[in-house]
Enzyme design. Structure first.
Site, PDB file in Angstrom:
ATOM      1  CG  ASP A  26      -2.035   0.912   0.817  1.00  0.00           C
ATOM      2  OD1 ASP A  26      -1.935   1.219  -0.247  1.00  0.00           O
ATOM      3  OD2 ASP A  26      -2.626   1.598   2.407  1.00  0.00           O
ATOM      4  N   GLY A  27       0.368   2.218  -0.261  1.00  0.00           N
ATOM      5  CA  GLY A  27       1.295   3.232  -0.464  1.00  0.00           C
ATOM      6  C   GLY A  27       1.832   4.009  -2.076  1.00  0.00           C
ATOM      7  N   GLY A  29       1.064   4.655  -4.735  1.00  0.00           N
ATOM      8  CA  GLY A  29       0.829   5.602  -5.043  1.00  0.00           C
ATOM      9  C   GLY A  29       1.924   7.348  -4.404  1.00  0.00           C
ATOM     10  NE  ARG A  30      -1.178   6.396   0.407  1.00  0.00           N
ATOM     11  CZ  ARG A  30      -1.591   5.724   0.959  1.00  0.00           C
ATOM     12  NH1 ARG A  30      -1.648   6.868   2.587  1.00  0.00           N
ATOM     13  NH2 ARG A  30      -1.945   4.262   1.428  1.00  0.00           N
ATOM     14  NE  ARG A  39      -2.059   5.850  -8.586  1.00  0.00           N
ATOM     15  CZ  ARG A  39      -2.699   5.689  -7.258  1.00  0.00           C
ATOM     16  NH1 ARG A  39      -1.958   6.663  -6.658  1.00  0.00           N
ATOM     17  NH2 ARG A  39      -2.525   4.650  -6.372  1.00  0.00           N
ATOM     18  CG  HIS A  43       2.040   0.858  -8.961  1.00  0.00           C
ATOM     19  ND1 HIS A  43       1.152   0.543  -7.291  1.00  0.00           N
ATOM     20  CD2 HIS A  43       1.469   1.365 -10.028  1.00  0.00           C
ATOM     21  CE1 HIS A  43       0.299   1.483  -7.471  1.00  0.00           C
ATOM     22  NE2 HIS A  43       0.076   2.076  -9.217  1.00  0.00           N
ATOM     23  CB  SER A  71      -7.353  -6.383  -3.386  1.00  0.00           C
ATOM     24  OG  SER A  71      -7.563  -5.248  -3.853  1.00  0.00           O
ATOM     25  CG  ASN A  74      -5.939  -3.361  -6.260  1.00  0.00           C
ATOM     26  OD1 ASN A  74      -4.881  -3.977  -5.655  1.00  0.00           O
ATOM     27  ND2 ASN A  74      -6.472  -1.763  -5.196  1.00  0.00           N
ATOM     28  CD1 TRP A  75     -10.376  -7.933 -10.240  1.00  0.00           C
ATOM     29  CD2 TRP A  75      -8.881  -7.426 -11.945  1.00  0.00           C
ATOM     30  NE1 TRP A  75      -9.092  -8.879 -10.913  1.00  0.00           N
ATOM     31  CE2 TRP A  75      -9.173  -8.500 -11.432  1.00  0.00           C
ATOM     32  CE3 TRP A  75      -8.254  -6.534 -13.320  1.00  0.00           C
ATOM     33  CZ2 TRP A  75      -7.769  -9.125 -12.359  1.00  0.00           C
ATOM     34  CZ3 TRP A  75      -7.109  -7.777 -14.162  1.00  0.00           C
ATOM     35  CH2 TRP A  75      -7.230  -8.378 -13.067  1.00  0.00           C
ATOM     36  NE  ARG A  77      -5.818   0.562  -6.872  1.00  0.00           N
ATOM     37  CZ  ARG A  77      -4.430   1.373  -6.268  1.00  0.00           C
ATOM     38  NH1 ARG A  77      -3.992   1.266  -6.910  1.00  0.00           N
ATOM     39  NH2 ARG A  77      -4.968   1.166  -4.787  1.00  0.00           N
TER      40      ARG A  77
HETATM   41  C1  FPP Z   1      -1.074  -0.261  -3.570  1.00  0.00           C
HETATM   42  O1  FPP Z   1      -0.449   0.804  -3.344  1.00  0.00           O
HETATM   43  C2  FPP Z   1      -0.199  -1.175  -4.702  1.00  0.00           C
HETATM   44  C3  FPP Z   1      -0.780  -1.885  -5.031  1.00  0.00           C
HETATM   45  C4  FPP Z   1      -2.623  -2.089  -5.698  1.00  0.00           C
HETATM   46  C5  FPP Z   1      -0.342  -3.013  -6.226  1.00  0.00           C
HETATM   47  C6  FPP Z   1       1.087  -3.079  -5.854  1.00  0.00           C
HETATM   48  C7  FPP Z   1       1.623  -4.091  -6.814  1.00  0.00           C
HETATM   49  C8  FPP Z   1       2.986  -4.538  -7.727  1.00  0.00           C
HETATM   50  C9  FPP Z   1       3.438  -3.561  -7.631  1.00  0.00           C
HETATM   51  C10 FPP Z   1       3.007  -5.444  -8.452  1.00  0.00           C
HETATM   52  C11 FPP Z   1       2.075  -5.539  -9.576  1.00  0.00           C
HETATM   53  C12 FPP Z   1       1.296  -6.989  -8.997  1.00  0.00           C
HETATM   54  C13 FPP Z   1       0.042  -7.747  -9.466  1.00  0.00           C
HETATM   55  C14 FPP Z   1      -0.048  -9.065  -8.511  1.00  0.00           C
HETATM   56  C15 FPP Z   1       0.011  -7.071 -10.285  1.00  0.00           C
HETATM   57  P1  FPP Z   1      -1.830   2.595  -4.438  1.00  0.00           P
HETATM   58  O2  FPP Z   1      -2.014   1.798  -5.807  1.00  0.00           O
HETATM   59  O3  FPP Z   1      -3.171   1.589  -2.918  1.00  0.00           O
HETATM   60  O4  FPP Z   1      -1.386   3.151  -2.723  1.00  0.00           O
HETATM   61  P2  FPP Z   1      -1.991   4.526  -2.812  1.00  0.00           P
HETATM   62  O5  FPP Z   1      -2.783   3.974  -1.438  1.00  0.00           O
HETATM   63  O6  FPP Z   1      -1.080   5.689  -2.213  1.00  0.00           O
HETATM   64  O7  FPP Z   1      -2.628   5.390  -3.469  1.00  0.00           O
END
Ligand code: FPP
Length: 164
Positions: A26-27, A29-30, A39, A43, A71, A74-75, A77
């Site tokens: 998590d995090g 993006g931030r 973003r 990743h 998760s 996340n689809w 997004r």
């Molecule tokens: C959360 O950060 C991270 C993710 C949703 C994806 C993390 C996965 C990878 C980098 C590898 C790819 C793996 C697969 C299985 C497809 P966020 O974007 O929610 O950050 P934020 O909360 O700061 O917005």
């Protein structure tokens, strides 16, 4: 000069380490936003951190590492971000094999993989197969996991229990 530790001190320290570590990614993006980066850069940095964590866990004798990476929510997004994540996953699966072999890590993807493209499913299967004989620690990557589907799956294993 650095502190010298005896073998028993190291053992004692190891005994206090958990056997299983689970990390929710998590995090990303931030992290990128704070650096005025897209973003996707976050990743990519996330994958780099994972590499470090896997190496440290192998060195310190952590038995199981579970990464919650993508998760089922996340689809939802933006399409571009989902595609970039899939590409990143594809490349990491191929690019990290050597390192996983070196650390004797056995890769295991948990979650509903059938939602991924055929190509990605094949890449997942290949990576699992390539590392299946490693006698070291399992690295579980939860991809396309969701609490509802996990509970529903678990309930199917229990007689007389259904999620409604
Ligand atoms: C959360 O950060 C991270 C993710 C949703 C994806 C993390 C996965 C990878 C980098 C590898 C790819 C793996 C697969 C299985 C497809 P966020 O974007 O929610 O950050 P934020 O909360 O700061 O917005």
């Amino acid at each position: 000069m650095g502190t010298q530790h005896t073998g028993s001190e190291i053992e004692a320290r190891q005994e206090r380490l958990p056997r299983h570590i689970a990390i929710i990614m998590d995090g990303n993006g931030r992290w990128a936003q704070q650096r005025k980066l897209p973003r996707h850069a976050g990743h990519r940095a996330g994958v780099k951190s994972v590499r470090m964590v896997v190496e440290q866990c192998a060195r310190r004798g952590i038995e199981v590492l579970t990464l919650f990476a993508f998760s089922s929510e996340n689809w939802a997004r933006p399409r571009q971000e989902v595609n970039q994540l899939m590409d990143l996953f594809m490349n990491a699966l191929r690019g990290e094999i050597k390192r996983l072999q070196k650390n004797r890590v056995r890769l295991c993807i948990i979650g509903e993989r059938r939602a991924f493209s055929e190509k990605l499913q094949k890449r997942i299967a290949d990576a699992e197969q390539a590392t299946e004989n490693n006698d070291g620690r399992p690295l579980q990557i939860a991809a396309n996991y969701g609490c509802r589907s996990s509970v529903s799956k678990a309930s199917r294993r229990l007689p007389g229990l259904r999620l409604v």
